[in-house]
Design an enzyme around this catalytic site. Structure first.
Site, PDB file in Angstrom:
ATOM      1  N   LYS A  63     -12.481 -12.002 -21.586  1.00  0.00           N
ATOM      2  CA  LYS A  63     -13.237 -12.429 -22.767  1.00  0.00           C
ATOM      3  C   LYS A  63     -14.606 -12.989 -22.373  1.00  0.00           C
ATOM      4  O   LYS A  63     -15.576 -12.874 -23.141  1.00  0.00           O
ATOM      5  CB  LYS A  63     -12.445 -13.460 -23.564  1.00  0.00           C
ATOM      6  N   ASN A  72     -12.661  -5.247 -32.105  1.00  0.00           N
ATOM      7  CA  ASN A  72     -11.588  -6.221 -32.267  1.00  0.00           C
ATOM      8  C   ASN A  72     -10.403  -5.984 -31.330  1.00  0.00           C
ATOM      9  O   ASN A  72      -9.689  -6.927 -30.992  1.00  0.00           O
ATOM     10  CB  ASN A  72     -11.093  -6.200 -33.720  1.00  0.00           C
ATOM     11  N   ASP A 108      -8.200   4.916 -29.616  1.00  0.00           N
ATOM     12  CA  ASP A 108      -7.653   4.182 -28.482  1.00  0.00           C
ATOM     13  C   ASP A 108      -8.834   3.783 -27.607  1.00  0.00           C
ATOM     14  O   ASP A 108      -9.483   4.649 -27.004  1.00  0.00           O
ATOM     15  CB  ASP A 108      -6.672   5.064 -27.710  1.00  0.00           C
ATOM     16  N   TYR A 130      -6.982 -12.987 -19.350  1.00  0.00           N
ATOM     17  CA  TYR A 130      -7.507 -12.986 -20.712  1.00  0.00           C
ATOM     18  C   TYR A 130      -8.845 -13.716 -20.764  1.00  0.00           C
ATOM     19  O   TYR A 130      -9.822 -13.216 -21.334  1.00  0.00           O
ATOM     20  CB  TYR A 130      -6.501 -13.654 -21.650  1.00  0.00           C
TER      21      TYR A 130
END
Length: 231
Positions: free
Chosen positions: A156, A80, A53, A152
């Site tokens: 990123k 990932n 995790d 998001y």
């Protein structure tokens, strides 16, 4: 045998990356926070499951301890694991998204560095996104220009910057970020990309390409299927 660890690998791009690396003869450790799904996914492709995790330090350290005990080194790390959350746009949601998409990279990479430095050709691939590119977001010719996913995109962008910073700090390790392309996964369902999304297996090919690079290739880049992508 080349040893690889992939986070968030029980489905989607992570799973396909694990499958393709396994087929290429790599010893793949499939990391997932859901033990039942992770064990099932690993058994399906002949990989080895490790409970991981990315938001939990103890879980991360235990997973890397397993790799160290069994293999003694790590050749490839693929960060990932990620989440895509559009709302609510508030503090708790922001903390959750950044914890997985950015802080998770730090947790796993820091725990993996001692094992990576024992490898002859260590590589780290951070699965980022074109939505984290300032050039893409300000280019009206790109589809991302019209998308509003601030948490998001910002997380990123952080993942991509972490890639650059790690590449500067560790010249003996190849660090690269990847934009895998619009992909049809559970995470992207309902976000308006269904008509342009491709299968996870195709996106995973880009990740695998970066995961199998030699020492004489670039480091500290953001790449998509066509090569280097502007920051």
């Amino acid at each position: 045998m080349t040893v690889a660890l992939i986070t968030g690998a029980n489905k989607g791009i992570g799973f396909e990356t694990a499958r393709q690396l396994t087929e290429a003869g790599y010893a793949v450790y499939l990391g997932a926070r859901d033990a039942e799904r992770g064990e099932k996914a690993a058994a399906e492709i002949g990989a080895r499951f490790v409970h991981l995790d990315v938001t939990d330090d103890a879980s991360v350290n235990a997973a890397l301890a397993t790799v160290e005990e069994t293999e003694g080194r790590l050749d490839v790390l693929v960060n990932n694991a990620g989440v895509l959350v559009a709302d609510p746009l508030d503090g708790p949601t922001a903390l959750r998204v950044f914890d997985v998409n950015a802080v998770g990279i730090v947790r796993v990479t820091e725990a993996a560095l001692p094992l990576l430095r024992r490898a002859e050709n260590p590589r780290v691939v951070n699965v980022s996104s074109s939505l984290g590119s300032f050039w893409v977001n300000t280019n009206p010719d790109r589809v991302e220009h019209g998308m509003f996913l601030p948490l998001y995109a910002a997380s990123k962008a952080a993942a991509s910057m972490l890639t650059v910073q790690y590449a500067k700090a560790y010249a003996d390790i190849r660090f690269n970020a990847v934009e895998p392309g619009p992909t049809a996964t559970d995470m992207t369902a309902g976000f308006g990309i269904d008509d342009i999304a491709g299968p996870p297996a195709e996106s995973a090919k880009i990740v695998v390409r970066l995961a199998t690079l030699d020492l004489d290739v670039p480091t500290g880049t953001l790449q998509d299927k066509d090569g280097e992508l502007a920051w």
